[in-house]
Design an enzyme around this catalytic site. Structure first.
Site, mmCIF file in Angstrom:
data_model
loop_
_atom_site.group_PDB
_atom_site.id
_atom_site.type_symbol
_atom_site.label_atom_id
_atom_site.label_comp_id
_atom_site.label_asym_id
_atom_site.label_seq_id
_atom_site.Cartn_x
_atom_site.Cartn_y
_atom_site.Cartn_z
ATOM 1 N N TRP A 189 86.220 98.440 -15.944
ATOM 2 C CA TRP A 189 85.446 98.958 -16.871
ATOM 3 C C TRP A 189 86.498 99.596 -18.108
ATOM 4 O O TRP A 189 87.627 100.038 -17.443
ATOM 5 C CB TRP A 189 84.736 100.273 -16.251
ATOM 6 C CG TRP A 189 84.209 101.286 -17.550
ATOM 7 C CD1 TRP A 189 82.973 101.010 -18.259
ATOM 8 C CD2 TRP A 189 84.577 102.402 -17.851
ATOM 9 N NE1 TRP A 189 82.784 101.970 -19.011
ATOM 10 C CE2 TRP A 189 83.679 102.975 -18.904
ATOM 11 C CE3 TRP A 189 85.796 103.304 -17.476
ATOM 12 C CZ2 TRP A 189 84.099 104.185 -19.549
ATOM 13 C CZ3 TRP A 189 85.838 104.434 -17.922
ATOM 14 C CH2 TRP A 189 85.115 105.006 -19.191
ATOM 15 N N ASP A 356 72.085 106.638 -29.490
ATOM 16 C CA ASP A 356 72.478 105.983 -28.285
ATOM 17 C C ASP A 356 71.909 107.007 -27.373
ATOM 18 O O ASP A 356 70.662 107.548 -27.298
ATOM 19 C CB ASP A 356 74.031 106.274 -28.110
ATOM 20 C CG ASP A 356 74.549 105.272 -27.039
ATOM 21 O OD1 ASP A 356 74.375 105.336 -26.033
ATOM 22 O OD2 ASP A 356 75.118 104.084 -27.686
ATOM 23 N N ASP A 357 72.291 107.011 -26.090
ATOM 24 C CA ASP A 357 71.595 107.646 -24.786
ATOM 25 C C ASP A 357 71.379 109.177 -25.051
ATOM 26 O O ASP A 357 71.910 109.801 -25.966
ATOM 27 C CB ASP A 357 72.745 107.448 -23.866
ATOM 28 C CG ASP A 357 72.171 107.817 -22.276
ATOM 29 O OD1 ASP A 357 71.133 108.101 -22.249
ATOM 30 O OD2 ASP A 357 72.796 107.362 -21.395
ATOM 31 N N ARG A 436 76.853 105.514 -11.169
ATOM 32 C CA ARG A 436 76.695 106.466 -12.256
ATOM 33 C C ARG A 436 75.268 107.244 -12.192
ATOM 34 O O ARG A 436 74.413 107.254 -12.980
ATOM 35 C CB ARG A 436 76.416 105.673 -13.643
ATOM 36 C CG ARG A 436 76.910 106.502 -14.787
ATOM 37 C CD ARG A 436 76.595 105.651 -16.309
ATOM 38 N NE ARG A 436 77.080 106.564 -17.392
ATOM 39 C CZ ARG A 436 76.608 106.535 -18.681
ATOM 40 N NH1 ARG A 436 75.417 105.840 -18.670
ATOM 41 N NH2 ARG A 436 76.874 107.125 -19.412
ATOM 42 N N LYS A 470 70.192 98.943 -28.707
ATOM 43 C CA LYS A 470 71.298 98.597 -27.752
ATOM 44 C C LYS A 470 70.774 98.582 -26.598
ATOM 45 O O LYS A 470 70.253 99.696 -26.065
ATOM 46 C CB LYS A 470 72.282 99.838 -28.169
ATOM 47 C CG LYS A 470 73.501 99.685 -27.237
ATOM 48 C CD LYS A 470 74.413 101.015 -27.629
ATOM 49 C CE LYS A 470 75.421 100.965 -26.458
ATOM 50 N NZ LYS A 470 76.532 101.936 -26.753
ATOM 51 N N ASP A 472 71.627 98.477 -22.636
ATOM 52 C CA ASP A 472 72.762 99.061 -21.801
ATOM 53 C C ASP A 472 72.317 98.602 -20.301
ATOM 54 O O ASP A 472 71.108 98.371 -19.922
ATOM 55 C CB ASP A 472 72.861 100.226 -21.993
ATOM 56 C CG ASP A 472 74.270 100.751 -21.616
ATOM 57 O OD1 ASP A 472 75.084 100.108 -21.093
ATOM 58 O OD2 ASP A 472 74.763 101.820 -22.097
ATOM 59 N N CYS A 520 74.904 95.137 -23.883
ATOM 60 C CA CYS A 520 76.021 96.107 -23.663
ATOM 61 C C CYS A 520 75.795 96.223 -21.985
ATOM 62 O O CYS A 520 74.594 96.321 -21.525
ATOM 63 C CB CYS A 520 75.855 97.552 -24.297
ATOM 64 S SG CYS A 520 76.744 98.823 -23.572
ATOM 65 N N ASP A 542 83.782 99.970 -23.536
ATOM 66 C CA ASP A 542 83.645 101.271 -23.823
ATOM 67 C C ASP A 542 85.200 101.820 -24.264
ATOM 68 O O ASP A 542 84.850 102.855 -24.872
ATOM 69 C CB ASP A 542 83.252 101.990 -22.715
ATOM 70 C CG ASP A 542 81.768 102.100 -22.410
ATOM 71 O OD1 ASP A 542 81.078 101.637 -23.448
ATOM 72 O OD2 ASP A 542 81.183 102.593 -21.591
#
Ligand code: DGJ
Length: 734
Positions: A189, A356-357, A436, A470, A472, A520, A542
């Site tokens: 990562w 994003d998130d 995560r 996006k 992910d 992603c 990232d």
């Protein structure tokens, strides 16, 4: 399957034509390359040649290997070696037949060649087992202009009982040379696509993933194989392959006792035994192959041309400059923070805002990575007027609007996880491991496929002004298992998951051909051609630290084009590193991919604002050259001399853009000298430095005109000797 009919027809009619002993030469050809096989009916097909196109491909004799009986040689140079007979190496195919027999003997049964269009020719070589009703089609598509050949395999079973498929690869390439240098790409990562080259020795070198998802973060299913010398940019024979598959893969490189190298590439057979009932077929993914007799540069240009045309969405349209909210706001935002970001982004000349998130979840609000994943409803507290308000706001500001989703995953703290525990990937009653703070949904289950499709559909239906998504995926497959698949088919999971994912992608693309989608997976966890086919670009890492990005993008762009490589300017220092990197250097690195920003734009002010706005304007000028031009690498960051440099040249050679970076302190009097490449020697180019720092140019000839011949032979000197000095030059035909 034509083969099956002919097979039975021949048995009953004693078909003599089909079984004639005449040797066939099968040549898979692009404009510059040929891959040649010879075949005799009811005998093995021999891989004879892959290299520059020959004037005459009709006369092939099987090459003899000293000290080896011919039959051994024939076994090792088969088109698609199956375990059986005298084949002792890693096989492309391993079957257990329905009566328990462990060996397979594939022989030639026919082939067809047809033009798919003016640029593509499809050749299907049909193989069958000598005894059992098992049929293998090897399909090649030759892309003439791009000099790319794709290869895949289909296994079809007509026996009475179940056929056990223990291993079936996409391609097998036998090569013979004095030595072999393998370049492959390891990472983790935030450190993806780190190039490594090694000389292969006897035995087997394996590059593989068993992680199921995020499969390309630690290694990538792409390789370069250089003969007799380490790979060079502009000379030497180089073979390259890249597997188009979004799951487990295995590339094995085995040097046998005769010094021959066999490369077997395909899905990873690990814990993946497949059971085929009568009448069933299974298909291996495509291996994307290319060759160059003039070094790695051509390999990259072949892949880039091919990808823009055939392996990504909207490869012929300029990709927009994006401000992504992640590093600027993370999970902490409200409407005002986002609309301020849009106001500021618009002032810079940014063209799209991506949220994003953190925008969803109510009962389990997504205020961190520990809750809400799976509950794709707008968080009313953070965004009371919803996504339509934000999307309209963006459009009013002249920006397009995009949004983040991670539809394959679920937090244990979510309504979805409580409602559908049976959708979660799990190994019986073992603990379901989180990564995560999240679990993986079981895409082998059609109901989960429907859910993922519906999630995408519902999210983009929130506003007609959503033009980008996006997508992910932040978890590996661990403690594998499916409640949907029967207990005797748990090993089908790896294959069915990817097929389920592709099924969802297909449905999305059928309904939304125009929408832009970013691929992603915790950064570069899905950088491969199987998924890219449905996407516009990928998030390569990232890690937005510009110094690290030089290496990440170097590896990535060996195979994947700049237009697909999202590359964002972020704050320095940022979450990746405490290192201070000047804004110019950050822009100069990001501008050699698909430029974007990932920061709080209000933090860039004063002189920095002027610089950033100018750089964005400059990117719009050079964008067609970067996104559609030919890449030429001049200095590799791996050369350890502390510089890196490359350039893009427009297809008509009328324009070029040159990038150079200093990675360390070189001493006060040291200059970077580079000879340019890819220009037209007979054209004259005006050279203008872009993104200059306070008007200071690093190139003494700034604004002057030179011939392409001069620039490529005499080259240029740049005064960039300090760490993080950099230069961008625009060359325009006079
Ligand atoms: C991982 C991605 O790689 C990041 O860019 C960002 O989207 C985060 N996930 C959000 O959770």
């Amino acid at each position: 399957m034509k083969t099956i009919l002919l097979y039975f027809a021949c048995i009953s009619l004693f078909c003599t034509t089909l079984l004639s002993q005449e040797k066939q030469v099968i040549s898979i050809e692009t404009n510059n390359q040929a891959m040649i096989f010879t075949a005799t009916q009811n005998d093995r097909i021999i891989f004879q040649y892959w290299g520059d196109k020959l004037n005459d491909a009709t006369s092939f004799i099987n090459k003899k290997v000293k000290g080896q009986p011919d039959t051994n040689n024939d076994f090792a140079t088969q088109l698609y070696p199956a375990y059986g007979g005298r084949y002792y190496l890693n096989p492309a195919l391993k079957l257990t037949h329905d009566d328990g027999v462990l060996t397979t003997e594939l022989v030639y049964a026919g082939h067809t060649t047809k033009a798919l269009d003016a640029n593509r020719t499809e050749t299907v070589i049909e193989l069958k087992d000598k005894i059992y009703p098992v049929f293998v089609d090897i399909r090649f598509v030759a892309y003439k202009k791009e000099n790319v050949i794709t290869q895949s395999a289909t296994i079809h079973h007509e026996g009475k009982n179940t056929l056990t498929v223990e291993n079936f690869a996409s391609s097998y390439i036998p090569l013979h040379a004095q030595s072999y240098y393998l370049t492959h790409f390891n990472g983790t990562w935030a450190h993806e696509m780190q190039m490594e080259e090694e000389e292969l020795t006897h035995g087997t070198k394996v590059i593989e993933s068993k992680k199921g998802t995020r499969a390309t973060q630690a290694e990538n299913p792409s390789f370069l194989l250089s003969l007799n010398t380490p790979a060079n940019e502009d000379s030497g024979e180089v073979y390259a392959g890249s597997l188009a598959w979004s799951g487990n893969y295995k590339l094995s490189f085995e040097i046998d006792e005769t010094g021959r190298l066999g490369i077997v590439s395909g899905m990873n057979p690990f814990a993946s035994t497949f059971y085929l009932k009568a009448g069933e077929t299974i298909e291996a993914p495509e291996m994307v192959l290319t060759y160059s007799s003039t070094g790695v540069g051509n390999i990259s240009r072949n892949y880039h041309d091919w990808a823009r045309q055939y392996a990504m969405v909207h490869g012929d349209q300029a990709h927009p400059i994006i401000l992504n909210s992640w590093e600027g706001a993370y999970f902490s935002f409200d409407e005002k923070i986002l609309t301020d970001m849009m106001d500021n982004a618009a002032k810079f000349g940014v063209e799209m805002f991506v949220l994003d998130d953190g925008w969803f979840g109510n009962k389990y609000p997504r205020n961190g990575d520990n809750a809400g994943l799976g509950d794709w409803q707008t968080n009313k507290k953070k965004l009371p007027r919803g996504i339509p308000y934000l999307a309209d706001y963006a459009v009013d500001k002249g920006l397009k609007f995009g949004i983040w989703i991670e539809p394959e995953m679920v937090n244990p703290d979510s309504e979805l996880a409580k409602k559908h525990p049976e959708w979660i990937v799990k190994s019986g009653s073992r603990e379901i491991l989180t990564m995560r703070n999240q679990w993986l949904l079981d895409l082998s289950n059609p109901k989960v496929q429907d859910f993922v499709f519906t999630t995408f559909n519902d999210v983009v239906s929130m506003s007609p002004n959503i033009s980008y998504v996006k997508w992910d995926a932040n978890k590996h497959v661990d403690n594998v298992g499916s409640e949907y698949l029967p207990k005797d088919k748990q090993t089908h999971f790896w294959y069915e998951y990817v097929k389920g994912l592709y099924n969802v992608y297909e449905r999305i693309r059928a309904k939304y051909p125009e929408i832009q989608i970013q691929l992603c997976s915790s950064g570069g966890g899905r950088v491969e051609f199987g998924a890219l086919k449905y996407h516009d670009e990928f998030w390569a890492s990232d890690n937005t630290n510009a110094l690290d990005r030089i290496f990440i993008q170097y590896g990535t762009n060996l195979f994947f084009p700049a237009i697909a490589t999202a590359s964002h300017v972020s704050t320095s220092p940022n979450h990746q590193t405490g290192m201070m990197i000047p804004l110019k250097f950050r822009f100069d690195v990001a501008m050699s991919g698909r430029l974007g920003m990932e920061l709080q734009p209000k933090d860039i002010d004063g002189d920095e604002y002027e610089f950033a706005a100018e750089a964005i304007k400059n990117y719009k000028r050079i964008r067609p050259i970067v996104q559609f031009g030919d890449l030429y690498r001049l200095v590799s960051p791996y050369d350890k001399n502390g510089w890196a440099s490359h350039m893009y040249v427009s297809k008509d050679k009328g324009e070029a853009v040159y990038f150079a970076y200093s990675l360390k302190y070189h001493g006060r009097t040291t200059y970077l000298e580079t000879k340019l490449k890819g220009l037209d020697a007979n054209k004259k180019y005006k050279v203008t430095e872009l993104n200059t720092k306070n008007g200071h140019s690093s190139f003494y000839g700034n604004g002057q005109t030179f011939t392409g011949d001069y620039l490529m032979k005499a080259g240029i000197n740049l005064n960039i000797g300090n760490p993080f000095d950099s230069t961008v030059l625009l060359l325009t035909e006079e």
